[in-house]
Design an enzyme around this catalytic site. Structure first.
Site, PDB file in Angstrom:
ATOM      1  N   ASP A 324      38.866  43.438  42.996  1.00 55.38           N
ATOM      2  CA  ASP A 324      37.882  42.795  43.866  1.00 55.38           C
ATOM      3  C   ASP A 324      38.501  41.608  44.606  1.00 55.38           C
ATOM      4  O   ASP A 324      37.791  40.688  45.015  1.00 55.38           O
ATOM      5  CB  ASP A 324      36.676  42.342  43.053  1.00 55.38           C
ATOM      6  CG  ASP A 324      37.066  41.392  41.927  1.00 55.38           C
ATOM      7  OD1 ASP A 324      38.273  41.251  41.691  1.00 55.38           O
ATOM      8  OD2 ASP A 324      36.165  40.799  41.305  1.00 55.38           O
ATOM      9  N   GLU A 325      39.812  41.611  44.791  1.00 57.47           N
ATOM     10  CA  GLU A 325      40.507  40.545  45.494  1.00 57.47           C
ATOM     11  C   GLU A 325      40.811  40.967  46.939  1.00 57.47           C
ATOM     12  O   GLU A 325      41.325  42.061  47.182  1.00 57.47           O
ATOM     13  CB  GLU A 325      41.813  40.189  44.788  1.00 57.47           C
ATOM     14  CG  GLU A 325      41.619  39.586  43.404  1.00 57.47           C
ATOM     15  CD  GLU A 325      42.935  39.218  42.783  1.00 57.47           C
ATOM     16  OE1 GLU A 325      43.992  39.500  43.398  1.00 57.47           O
ATOM     17  OE2 GLU A 325      42.929  38.651  41.677  1.00 57.47           O
TER      18      GLU A 325
END
Length: 414
Positions: A324-325
């Protein structure tokens, strides 16, 4: 390197050689036939002239009147171009002889050549009224007439050679238009395709069946190459897409982001520009994954990527680094406040709920860390470290003040 002969040159030389050999053979044949015919005609003419001369001097020979004989024979020698005329008595005594003056210069050469090529001699008896032989007339031809005829024939032959070469040149040009020009166009097309990789071009129709068939086969080969090239291009694009883009969101992947970051650093060092890096991490993504499942989490990441691309500028690069970066390369920046403004716009874009279909609607924000060149570092590791630490501080501060994750009416979160 030795220059190779051209097709047009070979055709031209071939026509001239064929024309020259044909004319040479024709000239030789005509010369042999003409020599035989002229020799036969000259023999008959001299024989007739000898008999006529015998009739003319019959009376003068009977009376041995040399003056009359000379008066009769001298015009004959001049008019008929005789080299020598002799009158012999039956006992072998020479009665009289007349010769033309020996020519000089070119005329002498003609006379010698004529006597060598066309020797002519005839004799006839001189008969009295009772049919008794009283003398014999002998004639020798000078041969100059034959030389003149040969010169006229040579001139006519040379004219024929020139006309034939002219016709051969016209035929060569016509062949160049019908054969060489289509081949040249095909060769030019091949060179342009090789240099420009323009496989969509096609060879035009040719007037000759064989060349036209060659052009059609060439066009068919080009069509196959074009189809194969398109297929390779599609495979190359697909490989490039997989190599430089995230397969889930379609955003740039980590390798692409790092390459563009290196390029941005080089350009900024050369031109004195400023650029920025945003490090982004989703808030509450693990809760969505655990509650709604990994498929819902994947849809959430895709929608986040779409919102990020909608907010940033056209020249900026949005990348998914993994999980989720996310990261954003802001290039160029006129001032540092532009990076903060874009970060605030990203935060506002994430405030709207994400519709994940059957899994419900969820709210999920992004914690952002900002680093600018050269204020926050003049190397890539320094910039990334500054942005990462800033993002971590923002996430820690958000956890202290953030209310629990809220979902819209369709959420199945407790």
């Amino acid at each position: 390197m030795t220059a190779r002969p051209t097709l047009a040159g070979m055709l031209r030389r071939g026509h001239w050689q064929v024309a020259s050999v044909t004319l040479l053979l024709f000239g030789l044949l005509l010369g042999v036939i003409g020599h035989a015919v002229l020799g036969s005609m000259q023999a008959r003419h001299l024989e007739l002239l000898a008999r006529t001369t015998g009739y003319s001097i019959e009376a003068a020979v009977v009376f041995r009147d040399l003056d009359t004989i000379h008066e009769v024979l001298r015009p004959i020698v001049q008019r008929e171009r005789l080299g020598r005329l002799q009158v012999w008595l039956p006992d072998g005594q020479l009665l009289t002889e007349l010769q033309r003056p020996e020519p000089t210069g070119l005329a002498a050469l003609q006379a010698r050549i004529g006597r060598w090529l066309m020797p002519g001699r005839a004799e006839a008896p001189v008969l009295d009224g009772s049919g008794r032989v009283i003398a014999r007339v002998e004639l020798d031809s000078e041969g100059s007439d034959f030389i003149q005829l040969l010169l006229w024939g040579s001139g006519a032959g040379l004219l024929c050679v020139l006309l034939t070469l002219g016709v051969a040149s016209l035929m060569t040009r016509r062949l160049e238009r019908t054969i060489v020009e289509p081949i040249d166009r095909l060769a030019a097309l091949t060179r342009s395709i090789r240099c420009e990789r323009a496989f969509d071009r096609r060879a035009p129709a040719a007037p000759i069946a064989e060349l036209n068939a060659l052009g059609e086969d060439f066009n068919a080969m080009l069509a196959e190459i074009d189809a194969h090239h398109r297929h390779l291009q599609q495979d190359r694009d697909s490989l490039s897409q997989r190599a430089w883009h995230d397969p889930l969101t379609g955003l740039a992947n980590r390798a692409h982001f790092e390459q563009r970051l290196e390029q941005a650093l080089q350009v900024s060092l050369q031109q004195g520009q400023t650029f920025g890096v945003l490090y982004l991490d989703a808030d509450g993504f693990k809760a969505v994954n655990d509650t709604a499942g990994h498929a819902a989490g994947d849809r959430l990441l895709v929608q986040m990527g779409e919102r990020l691309r909608a907010v940033v500028r056209e020249g900026d690069l949005v990348a998914r680094l993994g999980g989720d970066e996310f990261a954003v390369l802001l290039q160029p920046l006129r001032q540092v406040d532009d990076a903060r403004r874009i970060a605030r716009e990203i935060g506002r874009a994430m405030q709207q709920p994400f519709d994940l279909g059957a899994s419900g609607c969820f709210r999920c924000g992004l914690s952002a860390g900002i680093a600018t060149f050269p204020q926050d570092g003049d190397t890539i590791p320094a910039l990334l470290d500054t942005a990462d630490r800033a993002m971590y501080r923002a996430k820690q501060a958000g956890r202290q003040h953030r209310r629990p994750l809220r979902a819209c009416s369709r959420s199945r979160l407790p």
